[in-house]
Design a protein around this motif. Sequence first.
Motif, PDB file in Angstrom:
ATOM      1  N   GLY A 178       0.806  -1.223   0.000  1.00 11.15           N
ATOM      2  CA  GLY A 178       0.000   0.000   0.000  1.00 11.15           C
ATOM      3  C   GLY A 178       0.831   1.261   0.000  1.00 11.15           C
ATOM      4  N   ALA A 179       0.098   2.393   0.025  1.00 13.06           N
ATOM      5  CA  ALA A 179       0.767   3.696  -0.016  1.00 13.06           C
ATOM      6  C   ALA A 179       0.067   4.663   0.923  1.00 13.06           C
ATOM      7  N   LYS A 180       0.871   5.574   1.487  1.00 10.98           N
ATOM      8  CA  LYS A 180       0.306   6.648   2.293  1.00 10.98           C
ATOM      9  C   LYS A 180       0.642   7.956   1.573  1.00 10.98           C
ATOM     10  N   VAL A 181      -0.386   8.732   1.277  1.00 15.68           N
ATOM     11  CA  VAL A 181      -0.181  10.011   0.595  1.00 15.68           C
ATOM     12  C   VAL A 181      -0.342  11.122   1.616  1.00 15.68           C
ATOM     13  N   ILE A 182       0.659  12.006   1.658  1.00 16.06           N
ATOM     14  CA  ILE A 182       0.645  13.085   2.651  1.00 16.06           C
ATOM     15  C   ILE A 182       0.702  14.421   1.917  1.00 16.06           C
ATOM     16  N   ILE A 200      -7.206   6.898  -3.874  1.00 24.86           N
ATOM     17  CA  ILE A 200      -5.939   6.176  -3.697  1.00 24.86           C
ATOM     18  C   ILE A 200      -6.140   4.689  -4.007  1.00 24.86           C
ATOM     19  N   TYR A 201      -7.269   4.136  -3.534  1.00 21.91           N
ATOM     20  CA  TYR A 201      -7.520   2.718  -3.852  1.00 21.91           C
ATOM     21  C   TYR A 201      -7.562   2.505  -5.367  1.00 21.91           C
ATOM     22  N   LYS A 202      -8.208   3.434  -6.072  1.00 21.44           N
ATOM     23  CA  LYS A 202      -8.278   3.314  -7.535  1.00 21.44           C
ATOM     24  C   LYS A 202      -6.875   3.460  -8.137  1.00 21.44           C
ATOM     25  N   TYR A 203      -6.064   4.343  -7.528  1.00 20.49           N
ATOM     26  CA  TYR A 203      -4.716   4.544  -8.055  1.00 20.49           C
ATOM     27  C   TYR A 203      -3.876   3.265  -7.926  1.00 20.49           C
ATOM     28  N   LEU A 204      -4.148   2.493  -6.881  1.00 18.99           N
ATOM     29  CA  LEU A 204      -3.410   1.231  -6.726  1.00 18.99           C
ATOM     30  C   LEU A 204      -3.677   0.314  -7.925  1.00 18.99           C
ATOM     31  N   GLU A 205      -4.835   0.473  -8.548  1.00 20.54           N
ATOM     32  CA  GLU A 205      -5.137  -0.310  -9.762  1.00 20.54           C
ATOM     33  C   GLU A 205      -4.240   0.128 -10.926  1.00 20.54           C
ATOM     34  N   LEU A 237      -1.150   1.299 -10.473  1.00 14.48           N
ATOM     35  CA  LEU A 237       0.155   0.699 -10.127  1.00 14.48           C
ATOM     36  C   LEU A 237       0.206  -0.767 -10.538  1.00 14.48           C
ATOM     37  N   ASP A 238      -0.918  -1.411 -10.408  1.00 19.66           N
ATOM     38  CA  ASP A 238      -1.043  -2.835 -10.699  1.00 19.66           C
ATOM     39  C   ASP A 238      -1.286  -3.109 -12.184  1.00 19.66           C
ATOM     40  N   CYS A 239      -1.381  -2.015 -12.967  1.00 23.66           N
ATOM     41  CA  CYS A 239      -1.639  -2.115 -14.406  1.00 23.66           C
ATOM     42  C   CYS A 239      -2.998  -2.718 -14.733  1.00 23.66           C
ATOM     43  N   ARG A 240      -3.958  -2.636 -13.795  1.00 20.54           N
ATOM     44  CA  ARG A 240      -5.292  -3.132 -14.116  1.00 20.54           C
ATOM     45  C   ARG A 240      -6.051  -2.081 -14.913  1.00 20.54           C
ATOM     46  N   ILE A 241      -5.734  -0.788 -14.694  1.00 17.77           N
ATOM     47  CA  ILE A 241      -6.252   0.281 -15.565  1.00 17.77           C
ATOM     48  C   ILE A 241      -5.088   1.202 -15.912  1.00 17.77           C
ATOM     49  N   ASN A 242      -5.235   1.955 -17.038  1.00 19.59           N
ATOM     50  CA  ASN A 242      -4.147   2.876 -17.365  1.00 19.59           C
ATOM     51  C   ASN A 242      -4.500   4.292 -16.895  1.00 19.59           C
ATOM     52  N   TYR A 243      -3.533   5.200 -17.005  1.00 18.57           N
ATOM     53  CA  TYR A 243      -3.737   6.572 -16.519  1.00 18.57           C
ATOM     54  C   TYR A 243      -4.901   7.264 -17.222  1.00 18.57           C
ATOM     55  N   LYS A 244      -5.112   6.929 -18.488  1.00 20.73           N
ATOM     56  CA  LYS A 244      -6.188   7.599 -19.228  1.00 20.73           C
ATOM     57  C   LYS A 244      -7.532   7.288 -18.573  1.00 20.73           C
ATOM     58  N   ASP A 245      -7.757   5.999 -18.308  1.00 23.11           N
ATOM     59  CA  ASP A 245      -9.031   5.596 -17.698  1.00 23.11           C
ATOM     60  C   ASP A 245      -9.129   6.084 -16.264  1.00 23.11           C
ATOM     61  N   TYR A 246      -7.998   6.111 -15.580  1.00 25.36           N
ATOM     62  CA  TYR A 246      -7.985   6.579 -14.193  1.00 25.36           C
ATOM     63  C   TYR A 246      -8.349   8.065 -14.132  1.00 25.36           C
ATOM     64  N   LEU A 247      -7.750   8.834 -15.040  1.00 22.13           N
ATOM     65  CA  LEU A 247      -8.007  10.276 -15.061  1.00 22.13           C
ATOM     66  C   LEU A 247      -9.479  10.544 -15.364  1.00 22.13           C
ATOM     67  N   ARG A 248     -10.008   9.787 -16.320  1.00 23.25           N
ATOM     68  CA  ARG A 248     -11.421   9.955 -16.680  1.00 23.25           C
ATOM     69  C   ARG A 248     -12.301   9.651 -15.454  1.00 23.25           C
ATOM     70  N   TRP A 249     -11.968   8.570 -14.775  1.00 26.22           N
ATOM     71  CA  TRP A 249     -12.717   8.169 -13.571  1.00 26.22           C
ATOM     72  C   TRP A 249     -12.639   9.272 -12.507  1.00 26.22           C
TER      73      TRP A 249
END
Length: 374
Positions: free
Chosen positions: A68-72, A347-352, A354-366
Motif C-alpha cells: 500500500g501507499a500513504k499520501v501526505i 488512492i484505492y483506484k490509483y493502486l489499480e 500501479l497494478d496495471c489493471r487500468i491505465n492513466y487515461k481511464d484513471y483520469l477519466r474516472w
Amino acid sequence: MYDVLIIGGGPSGASAGRRAGKFGLNTLLLEKKEFPRYKPCGGGLSEHAISYLDFELPRNVIEWEVTGAKVIYKDQSVKAHEKHRLSVLVSRDIFDNLLLEKAKETGIEVHAGEKALCCREMPDCVEVETEKTIYQSKFAIIAEGAQGLVKTCVRPTDTREEYGICVVAEVPAKEKEIEERLGKTVELHFGIAEGGYGWIFPHKTYYSVGISGFVNDFPRPKESMLNFLRKNGFSGEYKLHGCKIPWGGLKRKIMGSRVLLVGDAAGFVDAFLGEGLAYAIGSGQFAAEVIAGICLHDENFKDLSRYESICQAEFGTHLKYSLVFSRILHRFPDRAFKVITSNDKIIYKYLEVLDCRINYKDYLRWCLLNFKLM
Ligand SMILES: Cc1cc2nc3c(=O)[nH]c(=O)nc-3n(C[C@H](O)[C@H](O)[C@H](O)COP(=O)(O)OP(=O)(O)OC[C@H]3O[C@@H](n4cnc5c(N)ncnc54)[C@H](O)[C@@H]3O)c2cc1C
C-alpha cells in the motif's frame, strides 16, 4: 561486425542484451562502470516490472514487500492497502548486477569499464567510438540512461522543461524500526517541490529518502532535501545524490536509421510517479526483438520502426496520460490533494494503476467524472 551493440548495462541495456543473446545475435554490450555500481533510485520494483522478467527474482534480492501507499499533503494524509503485493524494494547495485549477469549467461560479450564516446550512423553500419577503439555493428541500442550524450546522434538532449531533478539519500536504520514506522507502506509526500514529491521507502537496512521536482521551480534542491529529512525525523549526516529524471509522456524521437533508444534514454518514465524500471526492461526487450527479426529472418530494414509501434501500443498512452495527470494535480495542488486526502477511494483506484489493471487515461477519466480535482 556485430549484429547489435548496446551502450549501457543498466536495466534497459542488460534486458536488451539478454534478449539479443537468447536470439543468438552477435552482441557487444559496453558499460562505462564496473558492476556492481551505485545508482540513485528509490528501488521500487513494481509487479508490472517483475512481469517482464523471464526468470524468477531471487528471494535474497527482495528487501521489502509493499502492499500500500500513504499520501501526505501538508497536514492531511490518506492510506490505502491491497491484499496482495504491489511492489518489492530492491537495492539497485544488486538488482542491476543480477540483470547484467543474466545477460552474460546468454553468451553475449560485455565490456565493463569501457565508455562509449559517440555513435555514428553510416549507410551500411553503425560506428561506436570508445577510448580504446571504434566498433562496427549492424544496429545499436542506446541504453545510457537520462544523463548520457551518445543519444544526441538521434535527438537533442532534453531541455530543462523535459526532465526533473531528484535528490536521494540512503538513511541507515534497523529492520525493526523500519517495520514499525512503515510496515508494508511507502510514503509519498506532496507539496515538497513543484511537479514532484518526496518519498520514504523501506529497505532492509535503510530508508530510501528522496525528493523530486521541476528544475525551474527547485532552485535549491539540496536545501529542500535537508529540510525534508529533518521534518521527517532524520537528523544525521547523509550522503546526498543528485540526478536527472526524464518526464515521460513527452513526444521524443526514439530511433534513427540503425539506432534505437531504450529506457531513460528514450524518456520512458511515468511522469507522475517517476517509475521507470518496468519501461526500461520492456523497451530493452522489444528493441532486441525487432533487431533480431531483421538480422535473423531477413525482415525488411524498414521494420525497425516496429519498435516505436510496439512501445506505443504497450505503454505510450499510459505514459502520455501520466503526464496529463501529473500536470493537473500540480497545477491545482491545494484543491486536488484536499480532495485526494479526504477520500481513500481515489488512492484505492490509483493502486489499480500501479497494478496495471487500468491505465492513466481511464484513471483520469474516472477521477474527473467522480471528483472535482480542478
Ligand atoms: C532518484 C530516482 C529514483 C527512482 N526511483 C525509481 C523507483 O523507485 N522505481 C522505478 O521503477 N524507477 C525509479 N526511477 C527510475 C529508474 O531509475 C530508471 O527509469 C531506470 O534506471 C532506467 O534504466 P536504464 O537502464 O534506462 O538507465 P540507467 O539505470 O541509468 O542505466 C544506464 C547505464 O548506462 C551506463 N552508461 C551511461 N553512459 C554510458 C556510456 N557512454 N557508455 C557506456 N555506458 C554508459 C551507466 O553507467 C548505467 O549503468 C528513479 C530514478 C531516479 C533518478
